[in-house]
Design a protein around this motif. Structure first.
Motif, mmCIF file in Angstrom:
data_model
loop_
_atom_site.group_PDB
_atom_site.id
_atom_site.type_symbol
_atom_site.label_atom_id
_atom_site.label_comp_id
_atom_site.label_asym_id
_atom_site.label_seq_id
_atom_site.Cartn_x
_atom_site.Cartn_y
_atom_site.Cartn_z
ATOM 1 N N LEU A 53 33.149 34.489 41.913
ATOM 2 C CA LEU A 53 33.864 33.527 42.750
ATOM 3 C C LEU A 53 35.085 32.969 42.025
ATOM 4 O O LEU A 53 36.133 32.756 42.625
ATOM 5 N N SER A 54 34.949 32.775 40.737
ATOM 6 C CA SER A 54 36.066 32.286 39.930
ATOM 7 C C SER A 54 37.227 33.276 39.924
ATOM 8 O O SER A 54 38.396 32.886 40.062
ATOM 9 N N VAL A 55 36.925 34.543 39.786
ATOM 10 C CA VAL A 55 37.966 35.579 39.777
ATOM 11 C C VAL A 55 38.694 35.612 41.125
ATOM 12 O O VAL A 55 39.931 35.668 41.180
ATOM 13 N N LEU A 56 37.943 35.544 42.215
ATOM 14 C CA LEU A 56 38.554 35.565 43.541
ATOM 15 C C LEU A 56 39.402 34.319 43.798
ATOM 16 O O LEU A 56 40.460 34.391 44.419
ATOM 17 N N THR A 57 38.937 33.177 43.279
ATOM 18 C CA THR A 57 39.690 31.938 43.428
ATOM 19 C C THR A 57 41.000 32.020 42.651
ATOM 20 O O THR A 57 42.070 31.666 43.157
ATOM 21 N N GLN A 58 40.932 32.493 41.411
ATOM 22 C CA GLN A 58 42.135 32.622 40.581
ATOM 23 C C GLN A 58 43.139 33.599 41.184
ATOM 24 O O GLN A 58 44.345 33.448 41.001
#
Length: 110
Positions: A53-58
């Protein structure tokens, strides 16, 4: 969207779980889903899901909103629009009618 941001988005989507998350959040619509719901729906451990989720948010493809102790994620429509616009920027050599079948395919059927 510029080339480096597009590459960041493509890299984020190039991993199977992240692609599944992205598609799930597109289906969920503007209300999105809580992180735990996403992990449960895709049968992924929560710590692994958190990293994805962090990668997609970034990459600007999803947004995160804190709701008490949980975080709700939703597809970031402006980010998706930017990526699609980047891909279609030079479409059809100035003949927009030639692009219409592509646009019809990706348009929301609602």
């Amino acid at each position: 969207m510029d080339k480096s941001n597009a590459l960041l988005a493509f890299a984020a989507l190039s991993q199977p779980t992240r692609l599944d998350v992205f598609r799930l959040l597109i289906k969920a619509g503007p209300d999105g889903m809580a992180a735990g719901q996403i992990a449960q729906a895709l049968e992924v451990r929560q710590n692994t899901m958190s990293a994805n989720l962090s990668v997609l948010t970034q990459a600007g493809l999803i947004t995160a909103t804190r709701e008490g102790r949980s975080i709700r994620y939703a597809a970031h429509l402006d980010g998706i629009r930017g990526l699609l616009a980047f891909l279609m920027e030079d479409c059809c050599g100035g003949a927009p009618e030639a692009c219409q079948p592509i646009l019809d395919t990706i348009a929301c059927p609602c």
